[in-house]
Scaffold this motif. Sequence first.
Motif, short mmCIF file in Angstrom:
data_model
loop_
_atom_site.label_atom_id
_atom_site.label_comp_id
_atom_site.label_asym_id
_atom_site.label_seq_id
_atom_site.Cartn_x
_atom_site.Cartn_y
_atom_site.Cartn_z
N TRP A 154 35.48 34.20 9.56
CA TRP A 154 36.61 33.42 9.07
C TRP A 154 36.12 32.14 8.43
CZ3 TRP A 154 35.46 33.54 14.28
CH2 TRP A 154 35.40 32.33 14.98
N GLN B 195 41.38 30.99 8.08
CA GLN B 195 41.77 32.35 7.72
C GLN B 195 40.63 33.29 8.04
OE1 GLN B 195 42.80 32.83 3.60
NE2 GLN B 195 43.70 34.86 3.89
N ARG C 88 39.63 37.73 9.32
CA ARG C 88 39.91 39.05 9.89
C ARG C 88 39.03 39.18 11.13
NH1 ARG C 88 42.60 42.51 6.64
NH2 ARG C 88 41.71 44.31 7.70
N ASN D 210 52.23 29.32 9.91
CA ASN D 210 51.54 30.59 10.07
C ASN D 210 51.79 31.43 8.82
OD1 ASN D 210 50.12 32.69 11.20
ND2 ASN D 210 51.91 33.55 12.23
N HIS E 197 50.77 34.55 16.51
CA HIS E 197 49.93 34.07 17.60
C HIS E 197 50.81 33.92 18.85
CE1 HIS E 197 46.33 32.78 15.20
NE2 HIS E 197 47.23 32.93 14.24
N GLU F 89 55.46 32.80 14.97
CA GLU F 89 55.27 33.59 13.76
C GLU F 89 55.43 32.81 12.47
OE1 GLU F 89 56.81 37.88 14.26
OE2 GLU F 89 58.27 36.66 15.37
N SER G 297 45.35 35.98 19.75
CA SER G 297 45.53 36.50 18.40
C SER G 297 44.97 37.91 18.36
CB SER G 297 44.80 35.62 17.38
OG SER G 297 45.26 34.28 17.45
N GLY H 202 43.80 38.87 13.74
CA GLY H 202 43.25 37.88 12.83
C GLY H 202 44.10 36.63 12.78
N THR H 203 43.84 35.78 11.77
CA THR H 203 44.53 34.50 11.73
C THR H 203 44.60 33.97 10.30
OG1 THR H 203 44.56 32.26 12.67
CG2 THR H 203 42.41 33.16 12.12
N HIS H 204 45.69 33.29 10.00
CA HIS H 204 45.82 32.51 8.75
C HIS H 204 46.82 31.38 9.01
CE1 HIS H 204 46.47 32.33 4.10
NE2 HIS H 204 45.92 31.24 4.60
N LEU H 205 46.29 30.21 9.27
CA LEU H 205 47.10 29.05 9.59
C LEU H 205 46.76 27.91 8.64
CD1 LEU H 205 46.53 29.01 13.47
CD2 LEU H 205 48.59 29.83 12.30
#
Length: 284
Positions: free
Chosen positions: A17, A39, A41, A60, A65, A77, A93, A96-99
């Motif tokens: 990330w 961000q 995967r 988000n 999360h 969300e 999580s 993955g993540t994208h904050l």
Amino acid sequence: MPGPIDEIKHTTSLGTWSLTRAQPDDDFAGIVKEYWEVQGRLSPFREALLPNGFVEIMFNLGPPHRVFEGSGSGLWERSWFSGLQERSIFIESLEGTHLVSIRLHPLGATQTLGVAAPSAANSIVDLETLIGADASALRDRLLAADSPSTRFMILEDFLHGLPSDIAIPAFVREAVGRIESTHGSLRVADLHQELDVSRKHLAVSFTRYVGISAKAYAQIQRFLWTLEQLRNSTVVEWSRLAAEAGYSDQSHLVRDFRRVGAASPTEYLRKFAPDRDALLEATG
């Protein structure tokens, strides 16, 4: 507009990330710490987010999360406000993540968002409770943007549109400044005399504008200073660190670190995330 972009890419056993940061425009110096975006995967993971002395306006843009302990427990969300935290927040999580977030000084949040911001201390609240329908519209603009730099400009435009009409008493700002400059290693009980206000007036005003007591704020600053020394050390002299941080002895340091950070200092050194702001572990 926000300052130069700083991007760091991390690769671990959980995946890869990127963390992107930018400093605010000079108009927001002392109010906004930074804009940041993460961000990636990743395999399913849990992390303990350590207190950092700031508050977050967070959006988000990816998978949800889950906060699984504390007053903010539940699935997050869309967008939220994370108040000043005295202890770690535990999140999970799975995809993955994208904050993307605005990280603000506690008094900066009060100045821009009003007294609802300090009222959210030690909790996480839906952003709509603070700014209404603008939260959804702002998230839509962020989703449509094509880069972190564009998203940071959108966030700064949003801040420029806030009224910023809260007058924070000078003695509260001074109390906060003294606590921060001494990393919490001062006699909080004497602050009211040094600032020429009554003990009760300082106590009530500090909590009103910061969200927690002066004593609790000093404990956070002491923890943060200790954390910074650990981050920058290859060999730790524990007794010396305890004394310089203002703890009575090493066991006091360990107890307080575990109370705030959900782990002992040695556990932190084994488990910290690449950005060193959290303790990270895979989920089964």
